[in-house]
Design a protein around this motif. Structure first.
Motif, PDB file in Angstrom:
ATOM      1  N   CYS A 230      52.116  73.848  17.635  1.00  0.00           N
ATOM      2  CA  CYS A 230      50.952  73.177  18.225  1.00  0.00           C
ATOM      3  C   CYS A 230      50.502  73.912  19.472  1.00  0.00           C
ATOM      4  O   CYS A 230      51.314  74.215  20.351  1.00  0.00           O
ATOM      5  CB  CYS A 230      51.299  71.726  18.565  1.00  0.00           C
ATOM      6  N   TRP A 231      49.215  74.205  19.549  1.00  0.00           N
ATOM      7  CA  TRP A 231      48.669  74.936  20.689  1.00  0.00           C
ATOM      8  C   TRP A 231      48.761  74.124  21.977  1.00  0.00           C
ATOM      9  O   TRP A 231      48.914  74.690  23.068  1.00  0.00           O
ATOM     10  CB  TRP A 231      47.218  75.300  20.411  1.00  0.00           C
ATOM     11  N   GLU A 232      48.704  72.810  21.877  1.00  0.00           N
ATOM     12  CA  GLU A 232      48.682  71.970  23.078  1.00  0.00           C
ATOM     13  C   GLU A 232      50.067  71.764  23.674  1.00  0.00           C
ATOM     14  O   GLU A 232      50.289  71.997  24.856  1.00  0.00           O
ATOM     15  CB  GLU A 232      48.039  70.611  22.757  1.00  0.00           C
ATOM     16  N   GLY A 240      52.114  64.775  10.547  1.00  0.00           N
ATOM     17  CA  GLY A 240      51.907  63.669  11.467  1.00  0.00           C
ATOM     18  C   GLY A 240      52.160  64.045  12.914  1.00  0.00           C
ATOM     19  O   GLY A 240      52.583  63.211  13.713  1.00  0.00           O
ATOM     20  N   HIS A 241      51.931  65.311  13.266  1.00  0.00           N
ATOM     21  CA  HIS A 241      52.203  65.797  14.621  1.00  0.00           C
ATOM     22  C   HIS A 241      51.421  65.000  15.659  1.00  0.00           C
ATOM     23  O   HIS A 241      50.225  64.789  15.521  1.00  0.00           O
ATOM     24  CB  HIS A 241      51.845  67.289  14.719  1.00  0.00           C
ATOM     25  N   ASN A 242      52.117  64.577  16.712  1.00  0.00           N
ATOM     26  CA  ASN A 242      51.503  63.794  17.793  1.00  0.00           C
ATOM     27  C   ASN A 242      51.937  64.377  19.123  1.00  0.00           C
ATOM     28  O   ASN A 242      53.077  64.211  19.551  1.00  0.00           O
ATOM     29  CB  ASN A 242      51.933  62.329  17.680  1.00  0.00           C
ATOM     30  N   CYS A 243      51.023  65.089  19.785  1.00  0.00           N
ATOM     31  CA  CYS A 243      51.365  65.778  21.038  1.00  0.00           C
ATOM     32  C   CYS A 243      51.841  64.812  22.115  1.00  0.00           C
ATOM     33  O   CYS A 243      52.857  65.049  22.768  1.00  0.00           O
ATOM     34  CB  CYS A 243      50.140  66.527  21.570  1.00  0.00           C
ATOM     35  N   GLU A 244      51.090  63.741  22.311  1.00  0.00           N
ATOM     36  CA  GLU A 244      51.417  62.808  23.397  1.00  0.00           C
ATOM     37  C   GLU A 244      52.809  62.216  23.209  1.00  0.00           C
ATOM     38  O   GLU A 244      53.609  62.159  24.150  1.00  0.00           O
ATOM     39  CB  GLU A 244      50.378  61.698  23.456  1.00  0.00           C
ATOM     40  N   LYS A 245      53.126  61.815  21.992  1.00  0.00           N
ATOM     41  CA  LYS A 245      54.434  61.231  21.717  1.00  0.00           C
ATOM     42  C   LYS A 245      55.548  62.254  21.926  1.00  0.00           C
ATOM     43  O   LYS A 245      56.573  61.955  22.537  1.00  0.00           O
ATOM     44  CB  LYS A 245      54.482  60.695  20.285  1.00  0.00           C
ATOM     45  N   ASN A 246      55.323  63.491  21.440  1.00  0.00           N
ATOM     46  CA  ASN A 246      56.325  64.545  21.607  1.00  0.00           C
ATOM     47  C   ASN A 246      56.555  64.879  23.078  1.00  0.00           C
ATOM     48  O   ASN A 246      57.694  65.042  23.531  1.00  0.00           O
ATOM     49  CB  ASN A 246      55.905  65.806  20.859  1.00  0.00           C
ATOM     50  N   ASN A 247      55.463  64.992  23.827  1.00  0.00           N
ATOM     51  CA  ASN A 247      55.581  65.331  25.244  1.00  0.00           C
ATOM     52  C   ASN A 247      56.333  64.253  26.014  1.00  0.00           C
ATOM     53  O   ASN A 247      57.166  64.544  26.882  1.00  0.00           O
ATOM     54  CB  ASN A 247      54.198  65.543  25.850  1.00  0.00           C
TER      55      ASN A 247
END
Length: 337
Positions: A230-232, A240-247
């Motif tokens: 993920c670039w972000e 189902g990639h979720n940046c906010e949840k992962n971060n």
């Protein structure tokens, strides 16, 4: 004429390292070095902390321990740290303990950091103001540790170029390479057009600014199963990639597992070394000094107590008292997903 047997013998001598029972080979490399140096050490006396690494290497090089720093990537490690190897090799940096000023470049002007209290000769900078080489070195290190590439005069805000800083801070070759590496990393980390692949470490660019899923061509070429990220958030891409949840999960893991430290001046023990800014949630590590903390986020700059997390009062001081007063230790913060 060199015979085939002699060539084979030389290869065997080069590749075969005999180690006595109970000993092993400790490997290290200088920041400026390409070759790897080896030392035979006993299993019982082999270095287990950074402090012991310095002692072992200093004996091998014939220098004092305080002339050596152990680094990992772009971080100078503390003496009590135990994780100091990268791919089995320990990297060291030879530092200058007595930074000198060439006779022709000395000045009687006040040091811009400590004034007349500065210890040692001052050197004139290109802007006309002055500093001791040691203060200049520490200032540069502080700015880079704060991810700030704008290294400028404290008096007139003129920006200094690194070649001038390196020369006038009397840096060793190791220090110059280390600082250049650190500046490059800061520049890459804050460049929105470049990301480092989390699998292979190669720096990548993306073809489309609208696509968050990026394929690393090197990982894909090498047949690795995980070649998209993920670039972000720079994490491996999955369904189902979720940046906010992962971060948030990563940040929470850091908060839950960070070490505890003692606040200088206020003498408060068992304070988590990493806190989330109460205002913007940026993770901040306490690396020294008092309990008063200013958020490093330029858009936030929230001031709070690192121990109890209470903010600054309307008079500009902490709600819990002075910088050296005791207060409660707030529990580990819980971030909301």
């Amino acid at each position: 004429m060199v015979t085939a047997e002699l060539k084979i013998a030389k290869l065997l001598i080069f590749h075969f390292n005999f180690v006595f029972p109970g000993y092993y080979i400790f490997t290290y490399r200088r920041v400026t070095g390409i070759s790897i140096c080896t030392i035979d050490v006993s299993q019982a006396d082999g270095p287990r902390t950074v402090r012991e690494v310095k002692s072992t290497v200093s004996k091998s090089l014939g220098i004092k321990t305080d002339e050596i720093e152990v680094i990992k990537d772009t971080t100078i490690l503390r003496n009590d740290e135990k994780e100091f190897r990268t791919d089995g090799v320990t990297e060291i940096m030879i530092i200058r303990k007595d930074r000198r000023v060439p006779i022709g470049e000395r000045t009687s002007k006040e040091d811009m950091f400590d004034g007349d209290l500065a210890d040692g000769d001052r050197i004139r900078m290109s802007c006309g103001h002055a500093a001791t080489p040691e203060n200049l070195y520490r200032y540069c290190l502080y700015k880079l540790n704060s991810c700030d590439l704008s290294i400028k005069c404290m008096e007139c805000d003129e920006v200094w170029e690194f070649p001038e800083i390196s020369k006038k801070a009397d840096m060793t070759d190791d220090e110059s390479v280390f600082f250049s590496r650190k500046m490059t990393k800061v520049a890459i980390d804050y460049n929105n057009d470049i990301r480092q692949c989390p699998t292979c470490g190669i720096h990548c660019t993306r073809l489309s600014p609208d696509n968050k899923q990026v394929e690393c061509v090197y990982c894909k070429r090498d047949g690795k199963s995980m070649y998209s990220f993920c670039w972000e958030c720079v994490l491996p891409w999955d369904a189902g990639h979720n940046c906010e949840k992962n971060n948030i999960n990563i940040a929470q893991h850091t908060l839950d597992n960070c070490e505890r430290v003692k606040m200088k001046y206020s003498n408060i023990s068992n304070v988590p070394k990493v806190r989330a800014c109460p205002n913007c949630k940026l993770l901040i590590e306490h690396t020294g000094g008092c309990k008063t903390m200013d958020c490093r986020n330029p858009a936030c700059k929230h001031t709070f107590c690192f121990s109890c997390l209470k903010p600054m009062n309307k008079f500009g001081g902490l709600q819990c008292g002075n910088y050296n007063s005791k207060c409660t230790v707030a529990p580990v913060q819980k971030l909301v997903i």
